[in-house]
Write a protein that holds these residues in place. Structure first.
Motif, PDB file in Angstrom:
ATOM      1  N   ASP A   8       3.218   6.581   0.318  1.00  0.00           N
ATOM      2  CA  ASP A   8       1.884   6.590  -0.260  1.00  0.00           C
ATOM      3  C   ASP A   8       2.039   6.215  -1.734  1.00  0.00           C
ATOM      4  O   ASP A   8       3.155   6.209  -2.269  1.00  0.00           O
ATOM      5  N   LEU A   9       0.931   5.933  -2.410  1.00  0.00           N
ATOM      6  CA  LEU A   9       1.010   5.532  -3.819  1.00  0.00           C
ATOM      7  C   LEU A   9       0.458   6.614  -4.751  1.00  0.00           C
ATOM      8  O   LEU A   9       1.208   7.311  -5.422  1.00  0.00           O
ATOM      9  N   ASP A  10      -0.859   6.784  -4.764  1.00  0.00           N
ATOM     10  CA  ASP A  10      -1.482   7.749  -5.681  1.00  0.00           C
ATOM     11  C   ASP A  10      -1.108   9.179  -5.307  1.00  0.00           C
ATOM     12  O   ASP A  10      -1.280   9.600  -4.161  1.00  0.00           O
ATOM     13  N   GLY A  11      -0.603   9.916  -6.277  1.00  0.00           N
ATOM     14  CA  GLY A  11      -0.222  11.296  -6.021  1.00  0.00           C
ATOM     15  C   GLY A  11       1.180  11.438  -5.469  1.00  0.00           C
ATOM     16  O   GLY A  11       1.691  12.554  -5.359  1.00  0.00           O
ATOM     17  N   THR A  12       1.804  10.312  -5.123  1.00  0.00           N
ATOM     18  CA  THR A  12       3.165  10.326  -4.578  1.00  0.00           C
ATOM     19  C   THR A  12       4.132   9.627  -5.528  1.00  0.00           C
ATOM     20  O   THR A  12       5.107  10.217  -5.983  1.00  0.00           O
ATOM     21  N   LEU A  13       3.838   8.369  -5.841  1.00  0.00           N
ATOM     22  CA  LEU A  13       4.660   7.621  -6.792  1.00  0.00           C
ATOM     23  C   LEU A  13       4.052   7.627  -8.190  1.00  0.00           C
ATOM     24  O   LEU A  13       4.778   7.614  -9.184  1.00  0.00           O
ATOM     25  N   ASN A  47      -8.889   9.194  -0.308  1.00  0.00           N
ATOM     26  CA  ASN A  47      -9.506   8.532   0.845  1.00  0.00           C
ATOM     27  C   ASN A  47     -10.000   7.128   0.530  1.00  0.00           C
ATOM     28  O   ASN A  47     -10.807   6.573   1.271  1.00  0.00           O
ATOM     29  N   GLY A  48      -9.522   6.556  -0.565  1.00  0.00           N
ATOM     30  CA  GLY A  48      -9.926   5.207  -0.925  1.00  0.00           C
ATOM     31  C   GLY A  48     -11.095   5.181  -1.895  1.00  0.00           C
ATOM     32  O   GLY A  48     -11.760   6.195  -2.150  1.00  0.00           O
ATOM     33  N   LEU A 109      11.570  -0.741   2.446  1.00  0.00           N
ATOM     34  CA  LEU A 109      10.559   0.183   1.941  1.00  0.00           C
ATOM     35  C   LEU A 109       9.182  -0.459   2.048  1.00  0.00           C
ATOM     36  O   LEU A 109       9.041  -1.674   1.925  1.00  0.00           O
ATOM     37  N   ALA A 110       8.169   0.373   2.267  1.00  0.00           N
ATOM     38  CA  ALA A 110       6.793  -0.125   2.335  1.00  0.00           C
ATOM     39  C   ALA A 110       5.854   0.825   1.610  1.00  0.00           C
ATOM     40  O   ALA A 110       6.084   2.037   1.575  1.00  0.00           O
ATOM     41  N   ILE A 111       4.811   0.267   1.031  1.00  0.00           N
ATOM     42  CA  ILE A 111       3.705   1.050   0.472  1.00  0.00           C
ATOM     43  C   ILE A 111       2.588   1.060   1.505  1.00  0.00           C
ATOM     44  O   ILE A 111       2.181   0.004   2.002  1.00  0.00           O
ATOM     45  N   ILE A 112       2.096   2.256   1.827  1.00  0.00           N
ATOM     46  CA  ILE A 112       0.929   2.393   2.704  1.00  0.00           C
ATOM     47  C   ILE A 112      -0.056   3.306   1.979  1.00  0.00           C
ATOM     48  O   ILE A 112       0.086   4.528   1.977  1.00  0.00           O
ATOM     49  N   THR A 113      -1.032   2.703   1.341  1.00  0.00           N
ATOM     50  CA  THR A 113      -1.973   3.434   0.505  1.00  0.00           C
ATOM     51  C   THR A 113      -3.403   3.186   0.956  1.00  0.00           C
ATOM     52  O   THR A 113      -3.694   2.150   1.563  1.00  0.00           O
ATOM     53  N   ASN A 114      -4.286   4.116   0.646  1.00  0.00           N
ATOM     54  CA  ASN A 114      -5.714   3.903   0.893  1.00  0.00           C
ATOM     55  C   ASN A 114      -6.392   3.210  -0.287  1.00  0.00           C
ATOM     56  O   ASN A 114      -7.570   2.876  -0.219  1.00  0.00           O
ATOM     57  N   ILE A 129       8.178  -2.172 -10.073  1.00  0.00           N
ATOM     58  CA  ILE A 129       8.745  -1.657  -8.820  1.00  0.00           C
ATOM     59  C   ILE A 129       8.228  -2.409  -7.596  1.00  0.00           C
ATOM     60  O   ILE A 129       8.580  -2.063  -6.467  1.00  0.00           O
ATOM     61  N   ASP A 130       7.417  -3.433  -7.794  1.00  0.00           N
ATOM     62  CA  ASP A 130       6.847  -4.159  -6.656  1.00  0.00           C
ATOM     63  C   ASP A 130       7.916  -4.820  -5.794  1.00  0.00           C
ATOM     64  O   ASP A 130       7.780  -4.897  -4.570  1.00  0.00           O
ATOM     65  N   ASN A 131       8.997  -5.272  -6.418  1.00  0.00           N
ATOM     66  CA  ASN A 131      10.045  -5.968  -5.667  1.00  0.00           C
ATOM     67  C   ASN A 131      10.891  -5.036  -4.804  1.00  0.00           C
ATOM     68  O   ASN A 131      11.713  -5.508  -4.010  1.00  0.00           O
ATOM     69  N   TYR A 132      10.698  -3.737  -4.952  1.00  0.00           N
ATOM     70  CA  TYR A 132      11.422  -2.791  -4.106  1.00  0.00           C
ATOM     71  C   TYR A 132      10.830  -2.726  -2.699  1.00  0.00           C
ATOM     72  O   TYR A 132      11.472  -2.203  -1.788  1.00  0.00           O
ATOM     73  N   PHE A 133       9.619  -3.252  -2.530  1.00  0.00           N
ATOM     74  CA  PHE A 133       8.899  -3.060  -1.273  1.00  0.00           C
ATOM     75  C   PHE A 133       8.804  -4.345  -0.454  1.00  0.00           C
ATOM     76  O   PHE A 133       8.381  -5.387  -0.954  1.00  0.00           O
ATOM     77  N   SER A 134       9.194  -4.232   0.809  1.00  0.00           N
ATOM     78  CA  SER A 134       9.117  -5.371   1.730  1.00  0.00           C
ATOM     79  C   SER A 134       7.701  -5.587   2.234  1.00  0.00           C
ATOM     80  O   SER A 134       7.371  -6.665   2.728  1.00  0.00           O
ATOM     81  N   LEU A 135       6.862  -4.560   2.120  1.00  0.00           N
ATOM     82  CA  LEU A 135       5.495  -4.627   2.626  1.00  0.00           C
ATOM     83  C   LEU A 135       4.608  -3.726   1.780  1.00  0.00           C
ATOM     84  O   LEU A 135       5.002  -2.607   1.441  1.00  0.00           O
ATOM     85  N   ILE A 136       3.419  -4.224   1.437  1.00  0.00           N
ATOM     86  CA  ILE A 136       2.430  -3.429   0.708  1.00  0.00           C
ATOM     87  C   ILE A 136       1.117  -3.500   1.479  1.00  0.00           C
ATOM     88  O   ILE A 136       0.534  -4.577   1.625  1.00  0.00           O
ATOM     89  N   LEU A 137       0.670  -2.362   1.992  1.00  0.00           N
ATOM     90  CA  LEU A 137      -0.593  -2.280   2.720  1.00  0.00           C
ATOM     91  C   LEU A 137      -1.588  -1.463   1.907  1.00  0.00           C
ATOM     92  O   LEU A 137      -1.332  -0.305   1.576  1.00  0.00           O
ATOM     93  N   GLY A 138      -2.718  -2.075   1.578  1.00  0.00           N
ATOM     94  CA  GLY A 138      -3.788  -1.360   0.902  1.00  0.00           C
ATOM     95  C   GLY A 138      -4.754  -0.773   1.911  1.00  0.00           C
ATOM     96  O   GLY A 138      -4.661  -1.033   3.115  1.00  0.00           O
ATOM     97  N   GLY A 139      -5.707  -0.012   1.407  1.00  0.00           N
ATOM     98  CA  GLY A 139      -6.690   0.600   2.291  1.00  0.00           C
ATOM     99  C   GLY A 139      -7.609  -0.404   2.957  1.00  0.00           C
ATOM    100  O   GLY A 139      -8.286  -0.077   3.938  1.00  0.00           O
ATOM    101  N   ASP A 140      -7.633  -1.624   2.423  1.00  0.00           N
ATOM    102  CA  ASP A 140      -8.462  -2.681   3.001  1.00  0.00           C
ATOM    103  C   ASP A 140      -7.632  -3.774   3.677  1.00  0.00           C
ATOM    104  O   ASP A 140      -8.158  -4.823   4.035  1.00  0.00           O
TER     105      ASP A 140
END
Length: 218
Positions: A8-13, A47-48, A109-114, A129-140
């Motif tokens: 997760d992103l907000d509140g986690t990283l 919750n987005g 690593l992947a980001i799964i955020t709302n 830190i964007d290059n650390y992640f193979s996948l970034i999924l937003g809430g949309d």
């Protein structure tokens, strides 16, 4: 050994509440409404953007009967305010960058955020830190968002990993519920938001008090 780790992103990283609160209150003031204290807004995050704006308009964590025209106007104002001030006060939590730099050499690593993707990626880029992640999924990014398991299962498909051999790391019930529905082990961090509820209610597999503890769990 884990095959992939999802975050997760907000509140986690990151602690993004100060910037979210500034944008939300600027929106409310522009609409002629009373702003809220940051500690109140902190309980509404997770919750987005859509739900955050509805909560601000209603002053409640469970908004009802929001006028749609007002909501659409408010959402547009919020997006404009926030997009121009993504990282004024937002910070990484302690030891996040150092730990991610180690983990990404061993696991996908992947980001799964709302959070909407248009905001998530620039924030990751701003902290380098964007290059650390193979996948970034937003809430949309998908039709469903957490607590629905679809984003996590989609990440498993994209990264070719077995859910049971993956790991979800988050700060709220949305992360825990989504992970359990996807049959993915879940680590809860104790420094996030989670609507002022104890994390233990949702029975994560692990709770950590320091980000470096992740390294011993994988």
């Amino acid at each position: 050994m884990k095959e992939a780790i999802f975050f997760d992103l907000d509140g986690t990283l990151i602690d993004s509440v100060p910037d979210l609160a500034d944008a939300l209150n600027a929106m409310l003031i522009q609409l002629g409404k009373k702003p809220f204290q940051e500690h109140q807004i902190r309980t509404w995050v997770g919750n987005g953007a859509t739900m955050l704006v509805k909560r601000a308009l209603s002053g409640s964590s469970e908004p009802k009967n929001i006028d749609n025209a007002l909501f659409q106007k408010a959402l547009q104002i919020f997006f404009e305010k926030y997009e121009n001030n993504l990282c004024n006060k937002t910070t990484l939590y302690p030891r996040v960058k150092e730990t991610l730099s180690q983990l990404h050499t061993k696991y996908p690593l992947a980001i799964i955020t709302n959070k909407p993707y248009r905001f998530a990626r620039p924030i990751l880029e701003s902290f380098g830190i964007d290059n650390y992640f193979s996948l970034i999924l937003g809430g949309d990014s998908l039709p469903e968002k957490k607590p629905h398991p679809k984003p996590l299962l989609h990440a498993c498909e994209r990264l070719s990993c077995n859910p049971k051999n993956s790991l979800m790391v988050g700060d709220s019930k949305n992360d825990i519920i989504a992970a359990k529905k996807a049959d993915i082990p879940v680590v809860a961090v104790d420094w996030g938001y989670n609507y002022d509820e104890p994390l233990t209610i949702y029975q994560p597999d692990y709770i950590i008090k320091d980000f470096t503890e992740l390294e011993r769990l994988v």
